[in-house]
Design an enzyme around this catalytic site. Structure first.
Site, PDB file in Angstrom:
ATOM      1  N   GLY A 168       0.779  -1.244   0.000  1.00  0.00           N
ATOM      2  CA  GLY A 168       0.000   0.000   0.000  1.00  0.00           C
ATOM      3  C   GLY A 168       0.807   1.290   0.000  1.00  0.00           C
ATOM      4  O   GLY A 168       0.241   2.373   0.143  1.00  0.00           O
ATOM      5  N   HIS A 243      10.762  -1.524 -23.171  1.00  0.00           N
ATOM      6  CA  HIS A 243       9.579  -2.371 -23.356  1.00  0.00           C
ATOM      7  C   HIS A 243       8.396  -1.721 -22.657  1.00  0.00           C
ATOM      8  O   HIS A 243       8.582  -0.892 -21.770  1.00  0.00           O
ATOM      9  CB  HIS A 243       9.824  -3.758 -22.756  1.00  0.00           C
ATOM     10  CG  HIS A 243      10.249  -3.688 -21.307  1.00  0.00           C
ATOM     11  ND1 HIS A 243      11.573  -3.595 -20.937  1.00  0.00           N
ATOM     12  CD2 HIS A 243       9.537  -3.648 -20.155  1.00  0.00           C
ATOM     13  CE1 HIS A 243      11.659  -3.519 -19.617  1.00  0.00           C
ATOM     14  NE2 HIS A 243      10.433  -3.549 -19.119  1.00  0.00           N
ATOM     15  N   ASP A 324      15.714   2.554 -17.922  1.00  0.00           N
ATOM     16  CA  ASP A 324      15.761   1.120 -17.677  1.00  0.00           C
ATOM     17  C   ASP A 324      16.243   0.365 -18.935  1.00  0.00           C
ATOM     18  O   ASP A 324      15.876   0.716 -20.055  1.00  0.00           O
ATOM     19  CB  ASP A 324      14.342   0.663 -17.291  1.00  0.00           C
ATOM     20  CG  ASP A 324      14.310  -0.743 -16.738  1.00  0.00           C
ATOM     21  OD1 ASP A 324      15.054  -1.011 -15.782  1.00  0.00           O
ATOM     22  OD2 ASP A 324      13.534  -1.572 -17.263  1.00  0.00           O
ATOM     23  N   GLU A 353      20.738   2.764 -17.320  1.00  0.00           N
ATOM     24  CA  GLU A 353      21.022   1.506 -16.632  1.00  0.00           C
ATOM     25  C   GLU A 353      21.838   0.630 -17.574  1.00  0.00           C
ATOM     26  O   GLU A 353      21.299   0.023 -18.504  1.00  0.00           O
ATOM     27  CB  GLU A 353      19.728   0.770 -16.247  1.00  0.00           C
ATOM     28  CG  GLU A 353      20.033  -0.481 -15.441  1.00  0.00           C
ATOM     29  CD  GLU A 353      18.998  -1.609 -15.545  1.00  0.00           C
ATOM     30  OE1 GLU A 353      19.029  -2.504 -14.693  1.00  0.00           O
ATOM     31  OE2 GLU A 353      18.178  -1.600 -16.473  1.00  0.00           O
ATOM     32  N   ASP A 420      17.120  -4.402  -6.830  1.00  0.00           N
ATOM     33  CA  ASP A 420      17.471  -5.585  -7.631  1.00  0.00           C
ATOM     34  C   ASP A 420      18.490  -6.499  -6.958  1.00  0.00           C
ATOM     35  O   ASP A 420      18.830  -7.544  -7.517  1.00  0.00           O
ATOM     36  CB  ASP A 420      18.060  -5.148  -8.986  1.00  0.00           C
ATOM     37  CG  ASP A 420      16.988  -4.677  -9.950  1.00  0.00           C
ATOM     38  OD1 ASP A 420      15.837  -5.163  -9.847  1.00  0.00           O
ATOM     39  OD2 ASP A 420      17.289  -3.823 -10.809  1.00  0.00           O
ATOM     40  N   ASP A 463      15.777  -9.974  -4.407  1.00  0.00           N
ATOM     41  CA  ASP A 463      14.409  -9.612  -4.757  1.00  0.00           C
ATOM     42  C   ASP A 463      13.509 -10.842  -4.646  1.00  0.00           C
ATOM     43  O   ASP A 463      13.875 -11.884  -5.184  1.00  0.00           O
ATOM     44  CB  ASP A 463      14.479  -9.051  -6.186  1.00  0.00           C
ATOM     45  CG  ASP A 463      13.208  -9.168  -6.992  1.00  0.00           C
ATOM     46  OD1 ASP A 463      12.138  -9.208  -6.385  1.00  0.00           O
ATOM     47  OD2 ASP A 463      13.322  -9.213  -8.231  1.00  0.00           O
ATOM     48  N   ARG A 467      12.919  -5.828  -0.764  1.00  0.00           N
ATOM     49  CA  ARG A 467      11.882  -4.812  -0.974  1.00  0.00           C
ATOM     50  C   ARG A 467      10.882  -4.793   0.174  1.00  0.00           C
ATOM     51  O   ARG A 467       9.685  -4.596  -0.034  1.00  0.00           O
ATOM     52  CB  ARG A 467      11.157  -5.080  -2.296  1.00  0.00           C
ATOM     53  CG  ARG A 467      12.092  -5.097  -3.501  1.00  0.00           C
ATOM     54  CD  ARG A 467      11.377  -5.533  -4.769  1.00  0.00           C
ATOM     55  NE  ARG A 467      12.290  -5.507  -5.930  1.00  0.00           N
ATOM     56  CZ  ARG A 467      11.934  -5.810  -7.171  1.00  0.00           C
ATOM     57  NH1 ARG A 467      10.692  -6.173  -7.433  1.00  0.00           N
ATOM     58  NH2 ARG A 467      12.808  -5.754  -8.153  1.00  0.00           N
TER      59      ARG A 467
HETATM   60 CA    CA Z   1      -1.848   3.507  -0.071  1.00  0.00          CA
END
Ligand code: CA
Length: 582
Positions: A168, A243, A324, A353, A420, A463, A467
């Site tokens: 969230g 992409h 990216d 990157e 990453d 990863d 995170r």
């Molecule tokens: Ca939120």
């Protein structure tokens, strides 16, 4: 003399303009082979009256080679030059035509730098040298608005994120915590992607013109960037132009209409009918069918993406784009990208990157800088993984510095962990080692970037474990580490030598390192003991300014030109010497 090891070319890191007046030239030679190197240079149209000589100095050394450098202003902005090389009793001259035993007379055979064009020099924005970045992964930094939470968000305190979980986090959360970010002392932030997408990391863009509703909207981003700017903090965003996501409207059109789609050439379609899933019939990022690769050679796609890039500068006044998978996009797109963005904002930061040698993108027509992954790896291998010795670290860093023009090194984006990679504290598994790694990151040429949460001691493996939601409760934060990072950031910002001084290893042996950074205003020395026992390190100031300790946990003695520092296990000491006339 080992002539076969000697190399020079009038291009890239070997010959480039640093600023509107100055050209740098470099020559590579076998390590310890040459005692002196001189450049003989002048103007090709008036050699007789302009010819001069200047010595080169050893700017770096790696396992095999010495790299010699000279910096000077060419007469009339044009440059012809040759090298005079001395090894033992042997003296040779080196020109574009090869080696000769006698001094060459005809400058036509020399190396040639035709004309110094200020418009063609790579000039990264001045502010980047003095920047300290803070990286925010928005889904995990702070939840400021529960009303926009995705369905089924997990409680913030749970610290075992799965690859597809949501917690969230949003832009309101960042705005709510802006005083905290400012209190760290950073002066720039880098956000991973903010645009509408199908995943928690948002690297599969569905709508490039829309902030993901889970994060907020354009108006909120505008207010957030303004709030950062009010605090002297610049903002760069992540652009994913290699992409799109599978829900990007033009790709959906291709899925619906096949070859009849007006967007068929926006992608790299291989077969018909279009197949998604595990065997996509189109080129993707890696082999990820939900990330179809964009055809940036198509003028329509170019125009569209350049609109996107300009849009967020015009709408929200952002200060840079991090690009990216930048090396899999065509060069011409990036040339147009640079022109478009620099026209809008001359000090805009364009950061690619790229994990490997990135010289082709750093010639002044494409990027200002790249993410410095080769340095990351070297730093972690020495400080966190104990996989190499100090001398090897010095070789790896020196080779990297010698492979780019100085302004590229000064604007590099230096990370030591990111969304990453496993977190620094987890890799090092020792606070003292993590602190040393961070200190080394902050004294390297280039702008350091701190990954959110590292400063309070967050841990996490690869990863998605790196995170986790940011730890906000004081009792779960590592206060000592937080103090260390605040002090580290202020150290970097207080010392011009750490931002734009020269960089050299004055000691690199076993597990001990001393780095010197010299600037007109001061010299800074940073000493590391990466061993498990107390160590004494002796090094010479080479008759230069005498430093005094300013931060760290060792003892210091100075006699004549010799500095003796005694450092505890995994200890370090920062020394500084202000210039006499300062
Ligand atoms: Ca939120």
């Amino acid at each position: 003399m080992h002539v076969e090891a000697i190399y020079h070319r009038s291009a890239d890191s070997y010959c480039y303009a640093y600023d509107d007046r100055t050209v740098h030239i470099r020559l590579r030679a076998k390590k310890d082979d040459l005692q002196t190197v001189k450049a003989i240079y002048g103007d090709k149209y008036d050699w007789e009256h302009t010819a001069k000589e200047t010595p080169l100095y050893k700017m770096a050394t790696d396992e095999l080679f010495d790299y010699w450098q000279a910096e000077f202003a060419p007469p009339h902005r044009r440059l012809r030059y040759a090298f005079e090389l001395v090894s033992g009793k042997r003296k040779l001259w080196y020109t574009e035509q090869g080696f000769s035993e006698s001094k060459p007379r005809d400058p036509l055979s020399f190396f040639d730098y035709p004309f110094l064009w200020p418009s063609e020099i790579l000039k990264p924005p001045e502010w980047v040298k003095g920047a300290v970045f803070y990286q925010i992964f928005p889904e995990r930094f702070a939840n400021g608005d529960p009303a926009n939470d995705p369905a089924g968000v997990r409680p913030w305190e749970q610290d075992d994120p799965g690859p597809h979980d949501y917690f969230g986090g949003d832009l309101q959360g960042v705005l709510d915590r802006i005083d905290y970010i400012q209190s760290l002392g950073v002066n720039a932030v880098y956000f991973t992607p903010l645009f509408e997408a199908n995943t928690n990391h948002k690297y599969d863009t569905a709508d490039y013109f829309k902030i993901d509703p889970h994060f907020g909207d354009t108006e909120l981003l505008r207010r957030l960037v303004q709030a950062f700017h009010d605090r002297g903090i610049r903002v760069i965003l992540d652009a994913v132009f290699n992409h799109s996501g599978i829900r990007f409207a033009p790709f959906r059109d291709v899925l619906e209409n096949g070859r009849e789609s007006a967007y068929w050439d926006w992608f790299h379609m291989k077969d018909y009918p279009v197949a998604t899933g595990s065997k996509p019939s189109y080129h993707c990022f890696a082999f990820e069918s939900h990330m179809p690769k964009l055809n940036t050679a198509n003028p329509e796609v170019r125009a569209y993406l350049l609109d996107v890039a300009r849009h967020w500068v015009n709408e929200c006044d952002i200060d840079g784009w991090r690009l990216d998978v930048a090396n899999e996009v065509d060069h011409e797109f990036w040339r147009q990208f640079r022109k478009a963005l620099k026209a809008l904002k001359p000090d805009f930061y364009i950061l690619g990157e790229i994990w490997h040698d990135a010289m082709p993108w750093l010639r002044g027509d494409q990027f200002d800088a790249v993410m410095n992954y080769p340095a990351t790896e070297a730093v972690l291998r020495f400080f966190a993984k104990d996989a190499i010795d100090a001398e090897t670290l010095s070789h790896q860093i020196n080779r990297l510095l010698a492979s780019y023009p100085r302004q590229v090194n000064e604007a590099a984006f230096n990370i030591i962990g990111s969304h990453d990679t496993p977190r620094l504290l987890t890799v090092a598994n020792d606070e003292r080692k993590a602190m040393q790694a961070a200190l080394f990151q902050f004294i390297l040429p280039g702008a350091p970037c701190l990954y959110y949460g590292d400063e309070v001691g967050m841990r996490g493996g690869a990863d998605p474990d790196c995170r986790k939601p940011m730890v906000w409760e004081k009792q779960r934060q590592n206060g000592e580490l937080l103090d260390f990072y605040r002090r580290l950031i202020s150290l970097r910002l207080a010392h011009p030598a750490l931002q734009e001084g020269s960089f050299e290893f004055v000691y690199a042996r076993d597990r001990q390192i001393v780095v010197r950074r010299k600037h007109a205003s001061e010299h800074v020395y940073v000493c590391f003991n990466h061993g498990g026992a107390q160590e004494r390190i002796l090094f010479s100031t080479d008759g230069q300014l005498s430093p005094v300790p300013i931060w760290g946990n060792g003892t210091f003695r100075m006699a004549d030109d010799t500095v003796t520092v005694t450092l505890p296990p995994f200890g370090w000491l920062v020394l500084a010497a202000p210039a006499q006339d300062d």
